[in-house]
Design an enzyme around this catalytic site. Structure first.
Site, PDB file in Angstrom:
ATOM      1  N   LYS B  76      24.189  12.670  54.416  1.00 23.92           N
ATOM      2  CA  LYS B  76      22.825  12.162  54.526  1.00 23.92           C
ATOM      3  C   LYS B  76      22.144  12.422  53.189  1.00 23.92           C
ATOM      4  CE  LYS B  76      18.643  12.633  57.433  1.00 23.92           C
ATOM      5  NZ  LYS B  76      18.040  13.317  58.606  1.00 23.92           N
ATOM      6  N   SER B 151      16.007  10.336  62.228  1.00 22.25           N
ATOM      7  CA  SER B 151      16.020   9.878  60.860  1.00 22.25           C
ATOM      8  C   SER B 151      17.420   9.697  60.277  1.00 22.25           C
ATOM      9  CB  SER B 151      15.266  10.886  59.988  1.00 22.25           C
ATOM     10  OG  SER B 151      15.953  12.126  59.968  1.00 22.25           O
ATOM     11  N   SER B 175      16.676  14.127  65.098  1.00 22.33           N
ATOM     12  CA  SER B 175      17.198  13.220  64.069  1.00 22.33           C
ATOM     13  C   SER B 175      18.712  13.149  63.963  1.00 22.33           C
ATOM     14  CB  SER B 175      16.624  13.585  62.699  1.00 22.33           C
ATOM     15  OG  SER B 175      15.295  13.129  62.588  1.00 22.33           O
TER      16      SER B 175
END
Lengths: 479, 494
Positions: B76, B151, B175
């Site tokens: 990420k 997210s 997330s």
């Protein structure tokens, strides 16, 4: 109307840790800009703080030294505001739960009295960096070497009533932190910084007046001047029907005035909240106890001992204990000569004057404590008079050797040989027959005063080297 | 090749069926071919990935392979990686090259894993749809018209589309779990303090936690093994033994007490999801577990509590993005205040600004007690609810999300509706507990997630429970049609 001044001080002290409070960067000043600034100090994304245990230890020792409550659980908070030399956009500090709770600092005043000043609390926090405005063609440079240097902020209660008390308090704090060896305490270098909260109220009124906070007081001398000029301003303002506004004012030493710093800004809301990157710091009983037991002799204890053991006045004792070096110097000199009062006198008067004049600290003093002690010993054993001692003292200052070496080399040894003195006395009496007659005809209570004339004459002939006691004795005999 | 599990890849590598360079190239090719359709990656790292794969092949040849040696994966884009662009999905960091490695990044390098690239995310991890990224939205591979969740939408979409076998992700309020649920993959948010936060760009420091995403619990166990460590650089990292997360995957679930919180099945939950989750719970009964009704009475306060505390922390965490030292700085500022205002105005997107303002407000003089302090107190109550529940049960199970993936734009105009996406996940972050989402069904082809919540540091039990479910079912093996939509699979139809 007569007015009373009320003063409270906030003192920032830079701690002498090897590394910063939340990063491993060295605490080391005078380096090229940003060479002691790591990713943490630059507040790079993703970086996190780790508390420096040594900073916690030093703060604990300060708290113990002022007999304060040590909060065994303390919490770091974020104080939010934007400033270019504040890299994270918040300062990590303590507010609701500081490491040091209420304590007491006892100050000695010149008139021999003492006074307790209450400490509200002392907390740990990080220093900011520096903004540099020169040499950047209208832009500003940021140096983050100082950012993250550990500070303790010591906040007093508004217990001081005169600038003298404020200075005495500041000196006592300075003494404590240097005894503990937790800071250089150099106001000129910024390792000790002082803000003063000042207000005035009509004498006898209990309610406090509106205070202003004075910043940029960077020497002991300016503390007095800044407070005096601000007090005058406040009194003038009130007597002219005005009101003191609570604000921060900058002291300008060149103009000797204070001026408003933030009058146009809205009051800051720092939005403190506990820093989620740091857990509450918990100190064990054992840790606190071990620190308590390993404290050095502190100024107050040393002062008491100087009064009791050395027979000094409280004020002299407080002057001599203002820093550990001076106290050690005095004790060495006193031990060498065996006369504490004389040693105290020489250290606080003659030596202090020369050090001041040359802007030197006791650690830079060219006369060793042993040499001063030896010189005092020579006064006591009659080898030199107090007057000649000043010549010896100056020669020692100039690096001409030890007291004995100088006395020998310059032939300053006092003449105590009664034959030689008798000859000089005879010479003086022969040359001043009129005064001899006057003396002999005078009433006995007038005689001691008249004797001084003859003593002076003999000393003159001997170039000051005749032993005054011996001169007195022989003169009286012959007269 | 792209459907292989981590263990299968590892086996293939050690048997010499293919090399790390070959499988890395295979995934890079897929990324170049497919990612333009789903935008899972912000940065592709072909060159460094292939160089690392060559190294890995040498290590494997030398017989020095670790379980992740030579295994491709994606990070990420919230993790700082030295010399690599680290954007956090924000214009503010569009050109930010990190000078250092996050601990998670260093750990995975150490483990020999091959980073394919950095995945898209909601800006500063603020969002539940990956729509707030400055670098464009990410599409859900199951339906390109819908969001992948957020997210960590980029990581979830990449794993679902088979553009990476596994991926790192982070979870502050859901997330990891919510995008895992929406993309039909498996994702684990570990106990707060289990994985170091050093180098992970902060959103809400007291809740941020990194974890693994993969196609299965088994893969997540292997990735978590490499991610987890005590780290003296993170004061909130906990010095707790890292167990062998793969060791107990197959332990029987006989006698396992599964708590079912009634609050997770009340209004707001899509009844079809409720049905799928109940089916999953029935599966657990078949596996020998006992279902026990529990109550988490304060869980209804989790969303408002979170939306006080997380923005408060974020408002301070994001103050460092001021245009002074790095990141976006506006053109020709007239003075300092202008530089601050325009740099932040231009550098941050709407959702980030909204949360900074909420956070600033709740910390302000006169509001602190009513909002921030009160929220902290409620956080304690939420934690207490879990503590009480865990006196009676070993693990808690329920839905991950109230609905399946929604259309783009469906919730962007109503922030509160977007915030309610995390209604079942947020309380886990407030309590610092480990939580996982795993696929347990589909509604019109769109995946449904089952959430498992464990006690502190009970990741092994969660992984075990998830693995046993995945041994008994095949929801986790389903891949979106998109994943096979290559020219190779289409027989050159294009």
């Amino acid at each position: 109307m007569s007015w009373e001044t009320v003063i409270g001080l906030e003192i920032h002290v830079q701690l002498k840790t090897k590394s910063k409070i939340f990063s491993g960067s060295a605490v080391d000043f005078g380096q090229d800009p940003n060479t002691n600034a790591s990713a943490i100090d630059l507040a790079m994304p993703g970086t996190l703080p780790v508390v420096n245990a040594e900073a916690m230890r030093m703060a604990t020792r300060f708290g113990l030294a002022i007999d304060a409550t040590i909060n065994q659980k303390s919490v770091f908070e974020r104080k939010n505001y934007f400033y270019p030399d504040l890299p994270k956009g918040y300062q990590t500090t303590q507010l609701a739960e500081p490491i040091v709770g209420p304590g007491i600092v006892t100050i000695q005043l010149e008139n021999g009295t003492s006074k307790d000043v209450r400490i509200h609390h002392a907390h740990l926090e990080e220093d900011a960096g520096k903004s540099l405005h020169e040499d950047f063609h209208g832009m500003s440079g940021i140096d983050l070497n100082r950012a993250g240097t550990p500070l303790i902020e010591i906040v007093s209660e508004p217990d001081m009533r005169t600038p003298e008390e404020a200075i005495a308090f500041l000196r006592q704090i300075h003494a404590i932190i240097t005894y503990l060896d937790i800071s250089d305490g150099e106001m000129s270098q910024g390792s000790m910084r002082c803000d003063a909260n000042v207000s005035v109220r009509p004498m006898g009124q209990e309610e406090l007046g509106t205070r202003t906070e004075l910043k940029n007081i960077n020497s002991f001398r300016f503390v007095e001047r800044a407070i005096n000029v601000e007090v005058e301003r406040q009194i003038d303002l009130i007597e002219d029907g005005g009101k003191v506004v609570q604000e921060t004012r900058l002291y300008d030493a060149d103009k000797n005035e204070t001026r408003s710093m933030r009058s146009k800004e809205v009051a800051n809301d720092y939005r403190y909240f506990p820093c989620p990157d740091l857990l509450p710091v918990v100190l064990s009983d054992e840790f606190v106890q071990a620190e308590r037991e390993s404290l050095p002799e502190l100024p107050v204890a040393k002062q008491a001992r100087f009064v009791n053991e050395h027979g000094l006045s409280a004020y002299d004792a407080s002057v001599l204990t203002q820093n550990r070096e001076t106290a050690d110097y005095f004790e060495t000199a006193a031990k060498t000569c065996g006369d504490s009062k004389l040693a105290a006198n020489w250290v606080t008067v003659e030596l202090a004057a020369l050090l001041n004049k040359n802007d030197l600290g006791i650690s830079d003093c060219p006369i060793s404590a042993e040499n001063l002690g030896q010189m005092i010993q020579r006064i006591k054993d009659g080898s030199i008079s107090g007057k000649i001692a000043k010549t010896v003292f100056e020669a020692m200052w100039n690096g001409e050797g030890s007291a004995d070496e100088i006395i020998e080399a310059k032939g300053l040894k006092q003449v105590s040989d009664s034959g030689a003195i008798e000859a000089m006395v005879d010479e003086v009496l022969a040359a001043n027959s009129q005064q001899v007659d006057n003396y002999r005809n005078a009433a006995p209570d007038k005689q001691p005063k008249m004797l001084g004339f003859f003593v002076g004459q003999v000393m003159k002939i001997s170039k000051g080297q005749a032993n005054p006691g011996e001169v007195n004795r022989i003169l009286k005999e012959k007269l | 090749m792209h459907n292989l599990s981590v263990a299968q890849i590892s086996q293939g590598l050690s048997k010499g069926e293919f090399s790390s360079v070959e499988i890395t190239q295979h995934f890079l090719d897929r990324i170049h071919q497919l990612d333009s359709s789903i935008n899972a990656y912000i940065t592709k790292l072909d060159e460094s990935a292939l160089a690392a794969a060559q190294q890995a092949d040498k290590q494997i040849a030398a017989g020095q392979a670790n379980p992740l040696t030579g295994i491709p994966f994606a990070h990420k884009d919230i993790f700082c990686a030295q010399g690599v662009k680290t954007t956090c999905g924000s214009r503010m960091l569009e050109n930010f090259i990190s000078p250092y490695d996050a601990t998670v990044v260093a750990n995975l390098k150490q483990a020999g894993a091959i980073c394919l690239g950095k995945t898209n995310m909601d800006e500063f991890a603020m969002g539940s749809s990956t729509e707030t990224s400055y670098f464009g939205k990410t599409m859900n591979p199951w339906d390109l018209e819908t969001v992948p969740g957020g997210s960590s939408g980029g990581s979830a979409a990449a794993v679902a589309a088979r553009l990476a076998p596994i991926a790192t992700a982070t979870d502050t309020g859901g997330s990891i779990r919510q995008p895992a649920s929406l993309c039909g993959i498996t994702g684990l948010k570990p106990t707060y303090g289990r994985v170091s936060r050093w180098g992970m760009i902060a959103f809400a420091s007291s809740m941020d936690q990194a974890g693994p995403m993969g196609k299965s619990a088994e893969d997540c166990a292997l990735l978590l093994q490499a991610m987890a460590s005590f780290d003296s650089k993170d004061s909130t990292s906990i010095d707790h033994l890292v167990p062998d997360y793969s060791a107990n995957l197959n332990a029987p679930l006989e006698g396992l007490r599964v708590g079912v919180p009634k609050e997770f099945f009340e209004q707001g939950l899509d009844p079809q999801i409720a049905a799928q989750v109940h089916n999953a719970l029935a599966e657990y009964e078949k596996l020998g577990a006992t279902l026990i009704d529990i109550e988490l009475p304060n869980s209804k306060l989790a969303v408002p509590t979170y939306y006080v505390l997380a923005p408060a922390e974020a408002s301070a965490n994001l103050s460092r993005f001021d245009g002074v030292r790095y990141g976006h700085r506006c053109e020709n500022p007239s003075d300092l205040m202008d530089m601050y205002c325009r740099s932040r105005e231009e550098g941050f997107g709407e959702e980030v600004k909204r949360r900074i303002m909420i956070g600033t407000y709740v910390l302000s003089a006169g509001y602190y007690d009513a909002y921030f302090r009160k929220a902290q107190q409620v956080r304690r109550l939420i934690k207490n609810d879990f503590d009480r529940a865990f006196e009676k049960v070993d693990i808690i199970a329920g839905p991950t999300c109230p609905s399946t993936a929604f259309k783009f734009g469906a919730k962007t105009d109503n922030p509160v509706e977007m915030y309610l996406e995390d209604i079942y996940t947020i309380s886990v972050n407030l309590a610092g507990l480990p939580g996982m989402s795993l696929p347990c069904g589909q509604i019109d082809v769109m995946p449904v997630g089952l959430q498992l919540i464990g006690k502190h540091f009970d990741e092994s039990l969660i992984l075990n429970a998830a693995h046993m479910f995945q041994q008994a079912t095949d929801w986790h093996t389903l891949a979106p049609a998109f994943a096979d939509n290559t020219s190779e699979a289409n027989g050159g139809a294009s």
